[in-house]
Scaffold this motif. Structure first.
Motif, PDB file in Angstrom:
ATOM      1  N   ILE A 115       0.839  -1.206   0.000  1.00 38.13           N
ATOM      2  CA  ILE A 115       0.000   0.000   0.000  1.00 38.13           C
ATOM      3  C   ILE A 115       0.869   1.249   0.000  1.00 38.13           C
ATOM      4  N   ILE A 116       1.862   1.284   0.894  1.00 38.01           N
ATOM      5  CA  ILE A 116       2.744   2.452   0.968  1.00 38.01           C
ATOM      6  C   ILE A 116       3.509   2.630  -0.340  1.00 38.01           C
ATOM      7  N   ALA A 117       4.080   1.549  -0.847  1.00 40.08           N
ATOM      8  CA  ALA A 117       4.918   1.636  -2.043  1.00 40.08           C
ATOM      9  C   ALA A 117       4.122   2.092  -3.259  1.00 40.08           C
ATOM     10  N   VAL A 118       2.974   1.461  -3.496  1.00 43.75           N
ATOM     11  CA  VAL A 118       2.182   1.763  -4.689  1.00 43.75           C
ATOM     12  C   VAL A 118       1.614   3.182  -4.631  1.00 43.75           C
ATOM     13  N   ILE A 119       1.025   3.553  -3.517  1.00 45.61           N
ATOM     14  CA  ILE A 119       0.391   4.878  -3.417  1.00 45.61           C
ATOM     15  C   ILE A 119       1.440   5.982  -3.359  1.00 45.61           C
ATOM     16  N   LEU A 120       2.449   5.787  -2.524  1.00 51.63           N
ATOM     17  CA  LEU A 120       3.483   6.816  -2.354  1.00 51.63           C
ATOM     18  C   LEU A 120       4.229   7.066  -3.668  1.00 51.63           C
ATOM     19  N   PHE A 121       4.625   5.994  -4.317  1.00 51.12           N
ATOM     20  CA  PHE A 121       5.422   6.115  -5.536  1.00 51.12           C
ATOM     21  C   PHE A 121       4.630   6.802  -6.650  1.00 51.12           C
ATOM     22  N   ILE A 122       3.410   6.350  -6.881  1.00 54.87           N
ATOM     23  CA  ILE A 122       2.625   6.864  -8.004  1.00 54.87           C
ATOM     24  C   ILE A 122       2.182   8.302  -7.762  1.00 54.87           C
ATOM     25  N   ILE A 123       1.642   8.582  -6.575  1.00 56.41           N
ATOM     26  CA  ILE A 123       1.137   9.933  -6.311  1.00 56.41           C
ATOM     27  C   ILE A 123       2.279  10.949  -6.336  1.00 56.41           C
ATOM     28  N   CYS A 124       3.409  10.601  -5.749  1.00 58.89           N
ATOM     29  CA  CYS A 124       4.551  11.530  -5.758  1.00 58.89           C
ATOM     30  C   CYS A 124       5.049  11.789  -7.179  1.00 58.89           C
TER      31      CYS A 124
ATOM     32  N   LEU B 257      -9.233   9.030  -5.303  1.00 54.70           N
ATOM     33  CA  LEU B 257      -9.833   7.979  -6.119  1.00 54.70           C
ATOM     34  C   LEU B 257      -8.804   6.901  -6.441  1.00 54.70           C
ATOM     35  N   TYR B 258      -7.578   7.323  -6.759  1.00 56.72           N
ATOM     36  CA  TYR B 258      -6.520   6.343  -7.035  1.00 56.72           C
ATOM     37  C   TYR B 258      -6.259   5.478  -5.800  1.00 56.72           C
ATOM     38  N   GLY B 259      -6.170   6.115  -4.630  1.00 55.98           N
ATOM     39  CA  GLY B 259      -5.979   5.356  -3.393  1.00 55.98           C
ATOM     40  C   GLY B 259      -7.122   4.396  -3.133  1.00 55.98           C
ATOM     41  N   PHE B 260      -8.341   4.824  -3.449  1.00 55.26           N
ATOM     42  CA  PHE B 260      -9.509   3.957  -3.256  1.00 55.26           C
ATOM     43  C   PHE B 260      -9.449   2.754  -4.193  1.00 55.26           C
ATOM     44  N   VAL B 261      -8.978   2.968  -5.409  1.00 55.78           N
ATOM     45  CA  VAL B 261      -8.837   1.855  -6.376  1.00 55.78           C
ATOM     46  C   VAL B 261      -7.839   0.827  -5.839  1.00 55.78           C
ATOM     47  N   VAL B 262      -6.714   1.317  -5.303  1.00 59.32           N
ATOM     48  CA  VAL B 262      -5.719   0.418  -4.709  1.00 59.32           C
ATOM     49  C   VAL B 262      -6.325  -0.338  -3.520  1.00 59.32           C
ATOM     50  N   PHE B 263      -7.077   0.380  -2.691  1.00 61.95           N
ATOM     51  CA  PHE B 263      -7.732  -0.232  -1.531  1.00 61.95           C
ATOM     52  C   PHE B 263      -8.681  -1.354  -1.964  1.00 61.95           C
ATOM     53  N   VAL B 264      -9.495  -1.087  -2.960  1.00 66.71           N
ATOM     54  CA  VAL B 264     -10.459  -2.091  -3.446  1.00 66.71           C
ATOM     55  C   VAL B 264      -9.729  -3.293  -4.041  1.00 66.71           C
ATOM     56  N   LEU B 265      -8.688  -3.017  -4.831  1.00 62.14           N
ATOM     57  CA  LEU B 265      -7.927  -4.094  -5.474  1.00 62.14           C
ATOM     58  C   LEU B 265      -7.318  -5.030  -4.436  1.00 62.14           C
ATOM     59  N   PHE B 266      -6.676  -4.480  -3.415  1.00 60.60           N
ATOM     60  CA  PHE B 266      -6.009  -5.315  -2.413  1.00 60.60           C
ATOM     61  C   PHE B 266      -7.008  -6.069  -1.541  1.00 60.60           C
ATOM     62  N   ASN B 267      -8.193  -5.512  -1.345  1.00 62.89           N
ATOM     63  CA  ASN B 267      -9.200  -6.222  -0.559  1.00 62.89           C
ATOM     64  C   ASN B 267      -9.881  -7.321  -1.376  1.00 62.89           C
TER      65      ASN B 267
END
Length: 378
Positions: A186-195, A230-240
């Motif tokens: 979660i940290i890697a995917v969201i942090l890397f892409i958003i930054c 929205l991007y973070g929510f997509v990641v959240f849904v995918l991992f769940n």
């Protein structure tokens, strides 16, 4: 328009998203497979060697008892020390001559032992001591075959254990391990892409065009924030969804709902942290290093890769300043809670409250830093 541009930039880095998702599936699956192999109980018989110089009934009965409770290795006496050193055996028991007769005297002969010092030797020592303690209890009142019968009948008794808990510990442990490891992804995917995306929008030329355009600055910032959420929510849904596939039916329970809520709050924390770092970091080349430090550091220090119970207290104390600690601690608590109720969930609510404080802290810091940078550049 701005919203679409955000997702076009995200699509350029879809390989990174896939990479961390595959890592979560692979390592999460490995952790669960290892957990399934270690959850069961099996009776371990330690490998030992016996040097019996006594032919008495008592000594022979002790040897028979040890044969039943351990694995006796037939090794030449001259090579016993070598076998112990190379861990072919874990314990050597020396029964001296005339040991059986000395048991009934005031100064009985001592059974000498040699140990490898590992857990199997400890088990062998416990087996031997259990026999000797029972022997000491009955030796003053009984002799001969009657003594042997009393010792054997006592040692043959075993406790009848019934597990009344209906909790599927394997599934719960699998879920906790999955979600704890997911903190890294979660940290890697969201942090890397958003930054990376924010750095693209904050480039001088892009920023200047935005300033002179007709786009309102507040709507511009809100659009980027909405796209990030929205991007973070997509990641959240995918991992769940992956959790549902890998972990199974426990995700449809109340316990599974708590796992989902905990991961949702942690996802929001990570998004806010990403926005804060994107305000501070303007160099795309530095982002990869920052992501590795934050993601890997949190994973190692907070218990995602190594269970928190195995980490030193000094490391755990330092980990309290990281959001991942409270997220992973909640997963560990869910693994140990027998029944989901308000009393048991109270420490989990405290962890989530602390995560909410991290969200507010990151938002406040981001606003303060953004204003300071704006004043400096104006």
């Amino acid at each position: 328009m701005l919203f679409k541009t955000f997702w076009k930039v995200v699509s350029k880095y879809k390989g990174t998203i896939i990479l961390y998702t595959v890592m979560l599936i692979c390592f999460g699956g490995i952790n669960m497979a290892a957990n399934n192999n270690t959850m069961g109980f099996s009776d371990v018989k330690p490998p030992i060697a016996i040097v019996n110089e006594d032919d008495s009934v008592i000594a022979n009965n002790l040897v028979n008892y040890l044969k039943d409770k351990s694995t006796i290795k037939d090794i030449d006496n001259n090579y016993l020390d070598d076998a112990l050193f190379y861990r072919d055996i874990s314990y050597i028991i020396y029964i001296p001559s005339e040991y059986g007769k000395s048991v009934f005297t005031e100064n009985p002969k001592t059974i000498e032992v040699k140990s490898s010092g590992d857990y199997k030797s400890t088990l062998a020592s416990n087996i031997l001591l259990a026999y000797l303690k029972v022997q000491d209890v009955y030796k003053d009142d009984y002799r001969g075959d009657e003594l042997i019968d009393k010792i054997n009948s006592n040692l043959d008794k075993s406790a009848n254990i019934k597990i009344k808990s209906k909790l599927d510990t394997t599934s719960v442990s699998n879920a906790s391990n999955y979600y704890s490891f997911a903190s890294y992804s979660i940290i890697a995917v969201i942090l890397f892409i958003i930054c990376l995306v924010m750095c693209s929008f904050n480039e001088k030329n892009v920023r200047r065009r935005t300033i002179i355009s007709s786009i309102n600055l507040s709507s511009y910032n809100m659009s980027l924030l909405g796209a990030s959420l929205l991007y973070g929510f997509v990641v959240f849904v995918l991992f769940n969804i992956l959790a549902l596939v890998l972990v199974g039916d426990i995700m449809f329970s109340l316990r599974g709902l708590v796992y989902v809520i905990n991961s949702f709050v942690f996802t929001i924390v990570t998004i806010c942290l990403s926005l804060l770092l994107s305000t501070l970091v303007k160099n795309k080349n530095a982002i990869s290093g920052i992501v590795n430090v934050v993601a890997l550091g949190s994973a190692f220090l907070c218990g995602a890769f190594v269970p928190a119970s195995m980490l030193p207290n000094s490391v755990l104390k330092f980990a309290h300043i990281l959001p991942a600690y409270y997220y992973i601690n909640t997963n560990d608590l869910l693994k140990s809670i027998e029944e989901i109720n308000y009393v048991n969930l109270e420490p989990i609510f405290k962890n989530m409250f602390i995560l909410v404080l991290f969200i507010l802290l990151f938002i406040i810091l981001n606003n303060i830093i953004s204003r300071l940078l704006r004043k400096r550049n104006s």
